[in-house]
Design a protein around this motif. Sequence first.
Motif, PDB file in Angstrom:
ATOM      1  N   ALA A  46       0.828  -1.201   0.000  1.00  0.00           N
ATOM      2  CA  ALA A  46       0.000   0.000   0.000  1.00  0.00           C
ATOM      3  C   ALA A  46       0.864   1.253   0.000  1.00  0.00           C
ATOM      4  O   ALA A  46       1.961   1.267   0.567  1.00  0.00           O
ATOM      5  CB  ALA A  46      -0.902   0.013   1.235  1.00  0.00           C
ATOM      6  N   LYS A  47       0.348   2.299  -0.618  1.00  0.00           N
ATOM      7  CA  LYS A  47       1.024   3.593  -0.598  1.00  0.00           C
ATOM      8  C   LYS A  47       0.506   4.380   0.594  1.00  0.00           C
ATOM      9  O   LYS A  47      -0.688   4.704   0.660  1.00  0.00           O
ATOM     10  CB  LYS A  47       0.768   4.353  -1.894  1.00  0.00           C
ATOM     11  CG  LYS A  47       1.640   5.590  -2.057  1.00  0.00           C
ATOM     12  CD  LYS A  47       1.567   6.123  -3.467  1.00  0.00           C
ATOM     13  CE  LYS A  47       2.599   7.220  -3.684  1.00  0.00           C
ATOM     14  NZ  LYS A  47       2.583   7.718  -5.064  1.00  0.00           N
ATOM     15  N   GLU A  81       7.605  -4.661   3.502  1.00  0.00           N
ATOM     16  CA  GLU A  81       7.099  -5.250   2.259  1.00  0.00           C
ATOM     17  C   GLU A  81       5.646  -4.877   1.990  1.00  0.00           C
ATOM     18  O   GLU A  81       5.166  -5.045   0.870  1.00  0.00           O
ATOM     19  CB  GLU A  81       7.233  -6.773   2.314  1.00  0.00           C
ATOM     20  CG  GLU A  81       8.672  -7.280   2.322  1.00  0.00           C
ATOM     21  CD  GLU A  81       8.731  -8.791   2.264  1.00  0.00           C
ATOM     22  OE1 GLU A  81       7.661  -9.426   2.151  1.00  0.00           O
ATOM     23  OE2 GLU A  81       9.842  -9.331   2.329  1.00  0.00           O
ATOM     24  N   ASP A  82       4.958  -4.380   3.009  1.00  0.00           N
ATOM     25  CA  ASP A  82       3.523  -4.112   2.880  1.00  0.00           C
ATOM     26  C   ASP A  82       3.196  -2.659   2.587  1.00  0.00           C
ATOM     27  O   ASP A  82       2.075  -2.352   2.174  1.00  0.00           O
ATOM     28  CB  ASP A  82       2.794  -4.529   4.162  1.00  0.00           C
ATOM     29  CG  ASP A  82       2.892  -6.024   4.415  1.00  0.00           C
ATOM     30  OD1 ASP A  82       2.969  -6.783   3.436  1.00  0.00           O
ATOM     31  OD2 ASP A  82       2.910  -6.428   5.597  1.00  0.00           O
ATOM     32  N   VAL A  83       4.139  -1.737   2.831  1.00  0.00           N
ATOM     33  CA  VAL A  83       3.871  -0.320   2.606  1.00  0.00           C
ATOM     34  C   VAL A  83       5.085   0.401   2.035  1.00  0.00           C
ATOM     35  O   VAL A  83       6.227   0.069   2.361  1.00  0.00           O
ATOM     36  CB  VAL A  83       3.458   0.414   3.913  1.00  0.00           C
ATOM     37  CG1 VAL A  83       2.107  -0.057   4.408  1.00  0.00           C
ATOM     38  CG2 VAL A  83       4.513   0.266   4.988  1.00  0.00           C
ATOM     39  N   LYS A 105      -2.440   9.625  -4.940  1.00  0.00           N
ATOM     40  CA  LYS A 105      -3.298   8.439  -4.888  1.00  0.00           C
ATOM     41  C   LYS A 105      -2.925   7.542  -3.704  1.00  0.00           C
ATOM     42  O   LYS A 105      -2.704   6.347  -3.839  1.00  0.00           O
ATOM     43  CB  LYS A 105      -3.212   7.668  -6.203  1.00  0.00           C
ATOM     44  CG  LYS A 105      -3.706   8.471  -7.400  1.00  0.00           C
ATOM     45  CD  LYS A 105      -3.628   7.692  -8.689  1.00  0.00           C
ATOM     46  CE  LYS A 105      -4.128   8.528  -9.868  1.00  0.00           C
ATOM     47  NZ  LYS A 105      -4.032   7.797 -11.163  1.00  0.00           N
ATOM     48  N   VAL A 106      -2.861   8.180  -2.542  1.00  0.00           N
ATOM     49  CA  VAL A 106      -2.492   7.483  -1.316  1.00  0.00           C
ATOM     50  C   VAL A 106      -3.633   6.576  -0.862  1.00  0.00           C
ATOM     51  O   VAL A 106      -4.809   6.944  -0.947  1.00  0.00           O
ATOM     52  CB  VAL A 106      -2.150   8.522  -0.213  1.00  0.00           C
ATOM     53  CG1 VAL A 106      -2.045   7.866   1.144  1.00  0.00           C
ATOM     54  CG2 VAL A 106      -0.865   9.244  -0.576  1.00  0.00           C
ATOM     55  N   GLN A 107      -3.305   5.389  -0.357  1.00  0.00           N
ATOM     56  CA  GLN A 107      -4.315   4.452   0.142  1.00  0.00           C
ATOM     57  C   GLN A 107      -4.514   4.574   1.652  1.00  0.00           C
ATOM     58  O   GLN A 107      -5.577   4.249   2.171  1.00  0.00           O
ATOM     59  CB  GLN A 107      -3.904   3.014  -0.174  1.00  0.00           C
ATOM     60  CG  GLN A 107      -3.897   2.663  -1.650  1.00  0.00           C
ATOM     61  CD  GLN A 107      -3.309   1.278  -1.854  1.00  0.00           C
ATOM     62  OE1 GLN A 107      -2.127   1.110  -2.116  1.00  0.00           O
ATOM     63  NE2 GLN A 107      -4.153   0.272  -1.721  1.00  0.00           N
ATOM     64  N   LEU A 108      -3.464   5.023   2.343  1.00  0.00           N
ATOM     65  CA  LEU A 108      -3.527   5.093   3.801  1.00  0.00           C
ATOM     66  C   LEU A 108      -2.795   6.337   4.285  1.00  0.00           C
ATOM     67  O   LEU A 108      -1.608   6.506   4.011  1.00  0.00           O
ATOM     68  CB  LEU A 108      -2.890   3.848   4.423  1.00  0.00           C
ATOM     69  CG  LEU A 108      -2.803   3.807   5.952  1.00  0.00           C
ATOM     70  CD1 LEU A 108      -4.202   3.728   6.569  1.00  0.00           C
ATOM     71  CD2 LEU A 108      -1.948   2.636   6.416  1.00  0.00           C
TER      72      LEU A 108
END
Length: 304
Positions: free
Chosen positions: A159-160, A185-187, A262-265
């Motif tokens: 996620a970004k 690895e996740d962000v 386009k940030v997700q979090l």
Amino acid sequence: MNIICAVDGSEYANWGIEILGSLFHRSLKEVILLHVMDTNPVKAGLKKEGARATKVKKFISALEKHGRDVLKRAKAHAELAINQSKTKPFVSIRCVLAKGHAAEVIIREAEKRTPHLIILGSRGMADIKGYLMGSVSRKVLSYAPCAVLMVKEPLLTPAKALLALDGSGASRRAANAVKKWLDPEDVSIQILSAVPQVLTDIAPKVLPKAHLLALTEPFYHRAEELTSQYRTMFITEGYEVHPEIRKGNPREVILESIRKSKVQLAILGSKGLTGPERFQMGSVSEWVAAYSGCSVLVIRPRPA
């Protein structure tokens, strides 16, 4: 890491359950799935219609059965999400069915169980009336004794994430939470430091440019030092990092950066202001949570 995840069977709650495995598997130890049923409006409505006590009791029993079904499905969903995570941690999952007003119950359970984080869905707010009147998610965000993740959309990893920093203790807590809870690895992390407008609009008309620069330059240099410091820290931990410095009102700068990138979090620290102080000073984290299109993680100070 212990998490309370509020569930109601909605797609927003289901997205929150999926985040347990996709985002927090690195440090997850215990999950409490909490379903809140507010029976007071139902009782009041039935009694107003002249319903007998047996009918009221039967209706409440049906609500309780529905709540248990919601929790059963949520537990199966959580087990699947966690088992599919990369590290497949051993996690204790418990279900709690509680009665009362949703926001009050969630806050009360958090005060009793002292989790690190509350996850809850948000159906969003589109106008200032909604912001002022509040919602379950906003009330929890304002008064919870721990961090709160307001889920607005499915979160796919990697996620970004945008981490807003201002050098305060609140933003340091937010950065430390990222290190402890989220796997590199996740962000990927976009570090944003907003340089607030410290001069009035009339200042450029009455002050020489050299004087203006002398007044504003220290704030910009401080932002450069801050982003450089945290960039080094996160790179050392193995995260992909993109620093950004922007001038303007922090609320507007953060929201614009979320839209543009386009940030997700979005991840923000809360100073934990309460009562008149919070109303007068405002809360950047609450504002971003209300008006951003992405999910928002607010790191609140935990009680000593």
